[in-house]
Design a protein around this motif. Sequence first.
Motif, PDB file in Angstrom:
ATOM      1  N   GLY A  92      -3.894  16.152  -3.498  1.00 55.18           N
ATOM      2  CA  GLY A  92      -2.557  15.505  -3.406  1.00 55.18           C
ATOM      3  C   GLY A  92      -1.765  16.322  -4.382  1.00 55.18           C
ATOM      4  N   VAL A  93      -0.474  15.706  -4.472  1.00 52.27           N
ATOM      5  CA  VAL A  93       0.654  16.227  -5.407  1.00 52.27           C
ATOM      6  C   VAL A  93       0.677  15.128  -6.654  1.00 52.27           C
ATOM      7  CG1 VAL A  93       3.091  16.726  -5.630  1.00 52.27           C
ATOM      8  CG2 VAL A  93       1.863  17.100  -3.481  1.00 52.27           C
ATOM      9  N   HIS A  94       0.642  15.805  -7.886  1.00 51.71           N
ATOM     10  CA  HIS A  94       0.713  15.153  -9.000  1.00 51.71           C
ATOM     11  C   HIS A  94       1.543  15.784  -9.789  1.00 51.71           C
ATOM     12  CE1 HIS A  94      -2.841  13.067  -7.694  1.00 51.71           C
ATOM     13  NE2 HIS A  94      -3.487  14.215  -7.234  1.00 51.71           N
ATOM     14  N   ASN A  95       2.690  14.935 -10.139  1.00 46.53           N
ATOM     15  CA  ASN A  95       3.708  15.780 -11.158  1.00 46.53           C
ATOM     16  C   ASN A  95       4.303  16.894 -10.498  1.00 46.53           C
ATOM     17  OD1 ASN A  95       3.297  13.526 -12.902  1.00 46.53           O
ATOM     18  ND2 ASN A  95       1.660  14.864 -14.107  1.00 46.53           N
ATOM     19  N   GLY A  96       4.475  16.929  -9.221  1.00 48.43           N
ATOM     20  CA  GLY A  96       4.969  17.993  -8.347  1.00 48.43           C
ATOM     21  C   GLY A  96       4.342  19.140  -8.308  1.00 48.43           C
ATOM     22  N   GLN A  97       2.979  19.141  -8.472  1.00 55.19           N
ATOM     23  CA  GLN A  97       2.095  20.405  -8.554  1.00 55.19           C
ATOM     24  C   GLN A  97       0.652  19.955  -7.760  1.00 55.19           C
ATOM     25  OE1 GLN A  97       2.671  23.300 -10.205  1.00 55.19           O
ATOM     26  NE2 GLN A  97       4.775  22.457 -10.628  1.00 55.19           N
ATOM     27  N   LEU A  98       0.093  20.958  -7.250  1.00 53.03           N
ATOM     28  CA  LEU A  98      -1.431  20.616  -7.203  1.00 53.03           C
ATOM     29  C   LEU A  98      -2.134  20.373  -8.455  1.00 53.03           C
ATOM     30  CD1 LEU A  98      -1.947  23.203  -4.199  1.00 53.03           C
ATOM     31  CD2 LEU A  98      -1.467  20.577  -4.137  1.00 53.03           C
ATOM     32  N   SER A  99      -3.285  19.794  -8.238  1.00 59.77           N
ATOM     33  CA  SER A  99      -4.162  19.481  -9.607  1.00 59.77           C
ATOM     34  C   SER A  99      -4.741  20.658  -9.966  1.00 59.77           C
ATOM     35  CB  SER A  99      -5.241  18.562  -9.451  1.00 59.77           C
ATOM     36  OG  SER A  99      -4.664  17.405  -9.082  1.00 59.77           O
ATOM     37  N   ASN A 123       2.292  17.000   6.326  1.00 61.92           N
ATOM     38  CA  ASN A 123       3.583  16.477   6.144  1.00 61.92           C
ATOM     39  C   ASN A 123       4.394  17.626   5.563  1.00 61.92           C
ATOM     40  OD1 ASN A 123       3.561  16.254   3.214  1.00 61.92           O
ATOM     41  ND2 ASN A 123       2.285  14.528   3.594  1.00 61.92           N
ATOM     42  N   ASP A 124       5.831  17.319   5.253  1.00 63.17           N
ATOM     43  CA  ASP A 124       6.769  18.288   4.889  1.00 63.17           C
ATOM     44  C   ASP A 124       6.454  19.113   3.644  1.00 63.17           C
ATOM     45  OD1 ASP A 124       8.502  17.785   6.859  1.00 63.17           O
ATOM     46  OD2 ASP A 124       9.664  16.408   5.872  1.00 63.17           O
ATOM     47  N   GLY A 125       5.813  20.251   3.736  1.00 60.18           N
ATOM     48  CA  GLY A 125       5.395  20.868   2.405  1.00 60.18           C
ATOM     49  C   GLY A 125       4.175  20.757   2.018  1.00 60.18           C
ATOM     50  N   TYR A 126       3.289  19.943   2.652  1.00 64.82           N
ATOM     51  CA  TYR A 126       1.931  19.743   1.977  1.00 64.82           C
ATOM     52  C   TYR A 126       0.918  19.738   3.112  1.00 64.82           C
ATOM     53  CZ  TYR A 126      -2.080  17.516   0.112  1.00 64.82           C
ATOM     54  OH  TYR A 126      -3.470  17.129  -0.393  1.00 64.82           O
ATOM     55  N   LEU A 127      -0.241  20.303   2.526  1.00 71.60           N
ATOM     56  CA  LEU A 127      -1.309  20.474   3.858  1.00 71.60           C
ATOM     57  C   LEU A 127      -2.546  19.967   3.330  1.00 71.60           C
ATOM     58  CD1 LEU A 127      -1.711  22.594   7.120  1.00 71.60           C
ATOM     59  CD2 LEU A 127      -3.762  22.686   5.179  1.00 71.60           C
ATOM     60  N   HIS A 128      -3.639  19.281   3.858  1.00 72.09           N
ATOM     61  CA  HIS A 128      -4.873  19.301   3.262  1.00 72.09           C
ATOM     62  C   HIS A 128      -5.700  19.527   4.266  1.00 72.09           C
ATOM     63  CE1 HIS A 128      -8.437  16.358   2.545  1.00 72.09           C
ATOM     64  NE2 HIS A 128      -8.731  17.635   2.031  1.00 72.09           N
ATOM     65  N   LEU A 136       7.108  24.463  -2.640  1.00 67.27           N
ATOM     66  CA  LEU A 136       8.043  23.974  -3.796  1.00 67.27           C
ATOM     67  C   LEU A 136       9.175  24.677  -3.588  1.00 67.27           C
ATOM     68  CD1 LEU A 136       5.537  24.403  -6.882  1.00 67.27           C
ATOM     69  CD2 LEU A 136       6.132  22.199  -5.814  1.00 67.27           C
ATOM     70  N   ASP A 137      10.124  23.993  -2.771  1.00 68.21           N
ATOM     71  CA  ASP A 137      11.406  24.779  -2.381  1.00 68.21           C
ATOM     72  C   ASP A 137      12.094  25.055  -3.683  1.00 68.21           C
ATOM     73  OD1 ASP A 137      11.824  25.439   0.133  1.00 68.21           O
ATOM     74  OD2 ASP A 137      12.006  23.261   0.611  1.00 68.21           O
ATOM     75  N   ASP A 138      12.114  24.117  -4.749  1.00 68.13           N
ATOM     76  CA  ASP A 138      13.042  24.426  -5.831  1.00 68.13           C
ATOM     77  C   ASP A 138      12.860  25.656  -6.537  1.00 68.13           C
ATOM     78  OD1 ASP A 138      10.934  23.031  -6.355  1.00 68.13           O
ATOM     79  OD2 ASP A 138      11.774  22.246  -8.274  1.00 68.13           O
ATOM     80  N   THR A 139      11.457  26.109  -6.437  1.00 64.20           N
ATOM     81  CA  THR A 139      11.212  27.180  -7.545  1.00 64.20           C
ATOM     82  C   THR A 139      10.622  28.436  -6.343  1.00 64.20           C
ATOM     83  OG1 THR A 139       8.827  26.502  -7.471  1.00 64.20           O
ATOM     84  CG2 THR A 139      10.273  25.924  -9.286  1.00 64.20           C
ATOM     85  N   GLN A 140      10.954  28.311  -5.140  1.00 63.52           N
ATOM     86  CA  GLN A 140      10.115  29.269  -3.974  1.00 63.52           C
ATOM     87  C   GLN A 140       8.709  29.539  -4.108  1.00 63.52           C
ATOM     88  OE1 GLN A 140      13.514  32.076  -4.494  1.00 63.52           O
ATOM     89  NE2 GLN A 140      14.018  31.605  -2.590  1.00 63.52           N
TER      90      GLN A 140
END
Length: 135
Positions: A28-35, A76-81, A100-104
């Motif tokens: 999952g996403v942790h602090n806006g990133q993948l682990s 979901n929006d922007g994440y796939l597992h 990560l849309d903000d950083t492309q």
Amino acid sequence: ESMQLIASLFLPLLMLFHFVGPVPADLGVHNGQLSPCPSPAHCASRTWVQADPQAGFQTLADAAADLPRSIVVERNDGYLHAEVSSALFGFVDDLELLLLDDTQELQARSISRLGDSDLGVNARRLMELDAALEA
């Protein structure tokens, strides 16, 4: 010759077993990133910068779903597992994609559930995704 007989008897039995292992706790996403990968011996990660990250994510998601023995568990929006199983023994690896849309950027991580080494399987899987983006 006796070893061949033993192998021919037991290999079909071994193929019935699937070595699934526990789902990694850090998916999952942790602090806006993948682990990050805990070890390069059984995990690989990659980051791409895309002019159109939405289209890139769609390309990666389609490629991940098309991998042999791949099952998309969550999207979901922007994440796939996805869970990807090996052909012979059914070892399960977890593949994650993140937009990560903000950083492309697009992030990918592929990690084995069991074992100390993946023999390069996860890195090759990410190279396949890389090729899909290049196509």
